[in-house]
Write a protein that holds these residues in place. Structure first.
Motif: not given
Length: 392
Positions: A279-288, A2-7
């Motif tokens: 770089t920052l956006a791509h790193l956090f694109s799959t955080i769960s 699952p993907f986790l949406a961060l603020e």
């Protein structure tokens, strides 16, 4: 998984800030952008923006139609700027908002909202407070607010670092005057001819350090113009406004705060705006899971820090090479640069070697792909670290 949406709260509606915000929101995160000024308009200053090949590739990756749609508003650089595109900051920021679909992906952009306080904590939500008293909580704060970034100051204080084709087409001719201790770059942007004056210390008593969007009368430049060639003096006399800034290099040893809750990108990190944003956006694109945040922040530092410092050094060396005082070194520089201009007429092996030496720094700067760098880092470290953090 699952993907986790961060603020995310992005401080600064710069090109880097808006690019990062639009990609993060497209990937599913909740993003708010706060900007102390209003929407950037062309009438505010006459600032141009040069887009090198590495940056253009990233734009095409994120916004496939952006280059084609802005063809009439961008100019192709020739001469020393060959391979780059040029446009106005206002055109780029509005293009990023439009093609990045900031509205579609519900990026909240709050203009005329100056940030006065940034607080991060390991166990609590990070907090951004505006001059109006508004409080915004975030999992991650992104500082994209320029050289005098408030987020940068927070990071520095925590770490204890001191902050001191063949068809005829319209092209942008970039002209460089190289002098003793200074270089001046001139180029036409629309109806405005922009002069970028670079100097090295010592500083004059009249030198000022101002926010870019606070122009002053161009008479400020007269004190610096006494030793310049007559043509340059005339150009300065014809200018209307100036944007004085003082570029300094400090010993900041990371772009991430001590709690892994804040990060700086673009001018705030004295780095490449697009490379940082992607770089920052791509790193956090799959955080769960939030437990992955520290790991991904470490990844951002490892990918961007050395690259940024190398690029910073290359740019400074290139700048200093245009400011040599009279003497044998400057004569050698001029002869070498003159030779590279005619190599295509009768190239040989020696010429190829000379070209490689002369332009190696620029090749290293532009032959880089931020997305590939993230993928390589994931392959190298992700498979070892992720299982320890709950990855399956």
């Amino acid at each position: 998984m699952p993907f986790l949406a961060l603020e995310f709260v992005v401080v600064g509606a710069s090109v880097a800030g808006l690019t990062c915000a639009s990609i993060l929101a497209r990937d599913g995160h909740n993003v708010t952008v706060v900007e102390k000024n209003g929407p950037l308009k062309k009438e505010i200053g006459a600032g141009g923006l040069r887009v090198p090949p590495s940056m253009a590739r990233l734009l095409k990756t994120a916004y496939p139609d952006i280059v084609q749609s802005l063809q009439e508003k961008w100019l192709k650089c020739s001469g020393i700027g060959h391979g780059s595109l040029a446009t106005h900051h206002s055109i780029m920021t509005s293009a990023v908002c439009s093609f990045g679909k900031c509205e579609k992906y519900h990026v909240s952009v709050r203009y005329h909202s100056e940030v006065v306080s940034v607080t991060t904590s390991k166990d609590k939500a990070s907090v951004v407070i505006s001059s109006s008293g508004e409080l915004l909580e975030a999992d991650i704060i992104v500082g994209a607010d320029g050289r005098n970034s408030i987020v940068r100051h927070v990071i520095a204080s925590q770490r204890g670092d001191a902050q001191d084709d063949d068809e005829e087409e319209e092209k942008l001719r970039v002209t460089i005057w190289m002098g003793n201790g200074y270089a001046l770059v001139g180029s036409l942007h629309g109806d405005n001819y922009i002069l970028a004056l670079e100097k090295v210390p010592p500083r004059l008593p009249t030198d000022e350090d101002r926010d870019y969007w606070e122009p002053i009368n161009s008479q400020y430049l007269q004190a610096s113009a006494q030793e310049y060639a007559p043509l340059l003096k005339k150009l300065i006399d014809l200018s209307r406004i100036a944007h004085p800034t003082i570029q300094t290099f400090d010993d900041l040893d990371t772009f991430v705060d001590a709690h892994d809750k804040a990060v700086i990108i673009g001018d705030a990190a004295m780095s490449s705006m697009m490379e940082d944003a992607f770089t920052l956006a791509h790193l956090f694109s799959t955080i769960s899971d939030k437990s992955e945040i520290s790991f991904l922040m470490t990844g951002y530092h490892e990918i961007r820090f050395d690259r940024s410092k190398t690029a910073e050094l290359d740019e400074m060396l290139a700048l200093l090479s245009t400011m040599m005082p009279p003497g044998p070194d400057r004569d050698l520089r001029d002869a070498s640069m003159e030779r590279t201009l005619h190599i295509h007429e009768a190239p040989d092996e020696t010429d190829a070697e000379e070209l490689a030496v002369r332009w190696s720094n620029w090749i290293r700067l532009f032959n880089y792909d931020a997305k590939d760098a993230v993928d390589e880092w994931r392959l190298t470290w992700g498979r070892h670290q992720m299982p320890l953090q709950g990855f399956s």
